[in-house]
Design a protein around this motif. Structure first.
Motif, mmCIF file in Angstrom:
data_model
loop_
_atom_site.group_PDB
_atom_site.id
_atom_site.type_symbol
_atom_site.label_atom_id
_atom_site.label_comp_id
_atom_site.label_asym_id
_atom_site.label_seq_id
_atom_site.Cartn_x
_atom_site.Cartn_y
_atom_site.Cartn_z
ATOM 1 N N GLY A 60 -26.329 -45.776 50.234
ATOM 2 C CA GLY A 60 -27.598 -45.384 49.642
ATOM 3 C C GLY A 60 -28.219 -44.255 50.441
ATOM 4 O O GLY A 60 -27.816 -43.961 51.567
ATOM 5 N N MET A 61 -29.206 -43.617 49.831
ATOM 6 C CA MET A 61 -29.897 -42.499 50.470
ATOM 7 C C MET A 61 -31.357 -42.544 50.072
ATOM 8 O O MET A 61 -31.696 -42.990 48.977
ATOM 9 N N GLU A 62 -32.223 -42.101 50.973
ATOM 10 C CA GLU A 62 -33.644 -41.961 50.683
ATOM 11 C C GLU A 62 -34.068 -40.547 51.051
ATOM 12 O O GLU A 62 -33.609 -39.993 52.042
ATOM 13 N N LEU A 63 -34.957 -39.992 50.237
ATOM 14 C CA LEU A 63 -35.528 -38.684 50.507
ATOM 15 C C LEU A 63 -37.021 -38.787 50.241
ATOM 16 O O LEU A 63 -37.435 -39.114 49.126
ATOM 17 N N ASN A 64 -37.812 -38.557 51.265
ATOM 18 C CA ASN A 64 -39.258 -38.703 51.166
ATOM 19 C C ASN A 64 -39.923 -37.412 51.626
ATOM 20 O O ASN A 64 -39.466 -36.766 52.562
ATOM 21 N N ALA A 65 -41.023 -37.070 50.953
ATOM 22 C CA ALA A 65 -41.739 -35.855 51.317
ATOM 23 C C ALA A 65 -43.223 -36.017 51.008
ATOM 24 O O ALA A 65 -43.593 -36.761 50.098
ATOM 25 N N TYR A 66 -44.050 -35.320 51.790
ATOM 26 C CA TYR A 66 -45.462 -35.250 51.448
ATOM 27 C C TYR A 66 -45.982 -33.847 51.732
ATOM 28 O O TYR A 66 -45.415 -33.092 52.522
ATOM 29 N N PHE A 67 -47.064 -33.508 51.031
ATOM 30 C CA PHE A 67 -47.720 -32.215 51.204
ATOM 31 C C PHE A 67 -49.221 -32.442 51.137
ATOM 32 O O PHE A 67 -49.706 -33.136 50.234
ATOM 33 N N ASN A 68 -49.948 -31.901 52.087
ATOM 34 C CA ASN A 68 -51.408 -31.923 52.072
ATOM 35 C C ASN A 68 -51.894 -30.486 52.040
ATOM 36 O O ASN A 68 -51.522 -29.678 52.896
ATOM 37 N N SER A 69 -52.717 -30.166 51.060
ATOM 38 C CA SER A 69 -53.217 -28.806 50.928
ATOM 39 C C SER A 69 -54.322 -28.535 51.951
ATOM 40 O O SER A 69 -54.739 -29.428 52.697
ATOM 41 N N LYS A 70 -54.786 -27.326 51.952
ATOM 42 C CA LYS A 70 -55.923 -26.945 52.790
ATOM 43 C C LYS A 70 -57.087 -27.881 52.473
ATOM 44 O O LYS A 70 -57.342 -28.210 51.311
ATOM 45 N N SER A 71 -57.799 -28.326 53.520
ATOM 46 C CA SER A 71 -58.923 -29.232 53.308
ATOM 47 C C SER A 71 -59.998 -28.960 54.360
ATOM 48 O O SER A 71 -59.773 -28.208 55.305
ATOM 49 N N VAL A 72 -61.159 -29.568 54.175
ATOM 50 C CA VAL A 72 -62.254 -29.386 55.128
ATOM 51 C C VAL A 72 -62.706 -30.726 55.670
ATOM 52 O O VAL A 72 -62.563 -31.769 55.021
ATOM 53 N N TYR A 73 -63.231 -30.676 56.890
ATOM 54 C CA TYR A 73 -63.819 -31.844 57.528
ATOM 55 C C TYR A 73 -64.969 -31.345 58.395
ATOM 56 O O TYR A 73 -64.727 -30.662 59.402
ATOM 57 N N GLY A 74 -66.186 -31.656 57.986
ATOM 58 C CA GLY A 74 -67.352 -31.162 58.718
ATOM 59 C C GLY A 74 -67.388 -29.645 58.696
ATOM 60 O O GLY A 74 -67.290 -29.025 57.644
ATOM 61 N N ILE A 75 -67.477 -29.039 59.876
ATOM 62 C CA ILE A 75 -67.523 -27.579 59.952
ATOM 63 C C ILE A 75 -66.135 -26.971 60.117
ATOM 64 O O ILE A 75 -66.000 -25.756 60.255
ATOM 65 N N SER A 76 -65.094 -27.791 60.082
ATOM 66 C CA SER A 76 -63.720 -27.317 60.290
ATOM 67 C C SER A 76 -62.940 -27.263 58.984
ATOM 68 O O SER A 76 -63.197 -28.029 58.059
ATOM 69 N N THR A 77 -61.962 -26.379 58.967
ATOM 70 C CA THR A 77 -61.025 -26.261 57.850
ATOM 71 C C THR A 77 -59.632 -26.527 58.395
ATOM 72 O O THR A 77 -59.246 -25.966 59.427
ATOM 73 N N GLU A 78 -58.895 -27.389 57.696
ATOM 74 C CA GLU A 78 -57.525 -27.714 58.108
ATOM 75 C C GLU A 78 -56.557 -27.006 57.168
ATOM 76 O O GLU A 78 -56.698 -27.093 55.949
#
Length: 166
Positions: A60-78
């Motif tokens: 068997g095989m597993e392939l996992n992926a995630y993506f998080n776009s640009k986001s903000v938290y308080g005065i910061s941008t990630e």
């Protein structure tokens, strides 16, 4: 903060199943302090997919992926970031024994970059998380699988008489 998320399990083929997750959200931060007001807002999204493949012969095989776009938290941008992981496994002895080899964060892409711009503060940060791992696991299933017994209902006797006419 407000948003909406979707989760779905899909059997693309009898040998390929997946669970997919999508989240779209809006973060809005407003403040009014002694050194000045600020507002930081961003519509963002995240995607996650977990895929399992049956290759036959106990493989068997597993392939996992995630993506998080640009986001903000308080005065910061990630800034956006992603990760991809893969695993291969072999089961034998009637699937009681399984060996699994996992490679986590294959491209070493789980790196967090923040930008903060507020008043006279200009700050860039880069957190380089070494998430790349190679793991080998072994599992052995003892005993028999659980059997689910059908629960007897109080009206079974009546139902049997109706079906049998007696």
């Amino acid at each position: 903060n407000y948003g909406i998320s979707f989760t779905g399990q899909t059997n693309y083929f009898n040998w390929w199943t997946a669970t997919n997750f999508a989240n779209v959200y809006n973060n809005i931060y407003r403040g009014d302090g002694e050194i000045g007001a600020f507002e930081n807002a961003q519509v963002s999204f995240s995607l996650n997919t977990q895929n399992s493949f049956k290759l036959g012969g106990g493989y068997g095989m597993e392939l996992n992926a995630y993506f998080n776009s640009k986001s903000v938290y308080g005065i910061s941008t990630e800034k956006a970031y992603y990760s991809v992981s893969a695993a291969f496994q072999k089961s034998f002895l009637k699937e009681k024994v399984t060996f699994k080899l996992l490679v986590n964060d294959i491209f070493q892409s789980s790196q967090y970059k923040h930008i903060t711009r507020y008043q006279n503060i200009d700050m860039n940060s880069h957190v380089n998380v070494d998430g790349r791992r190679i793991m080998l696991s072994f599992s052995y299933r003892f005993g028999n699988p659980f059997k689910i017994n059908e629960r007897k209902k109080g009206n079974d006797d009546i139902q049997n008489r109706i079906k049998g006419g007696g």
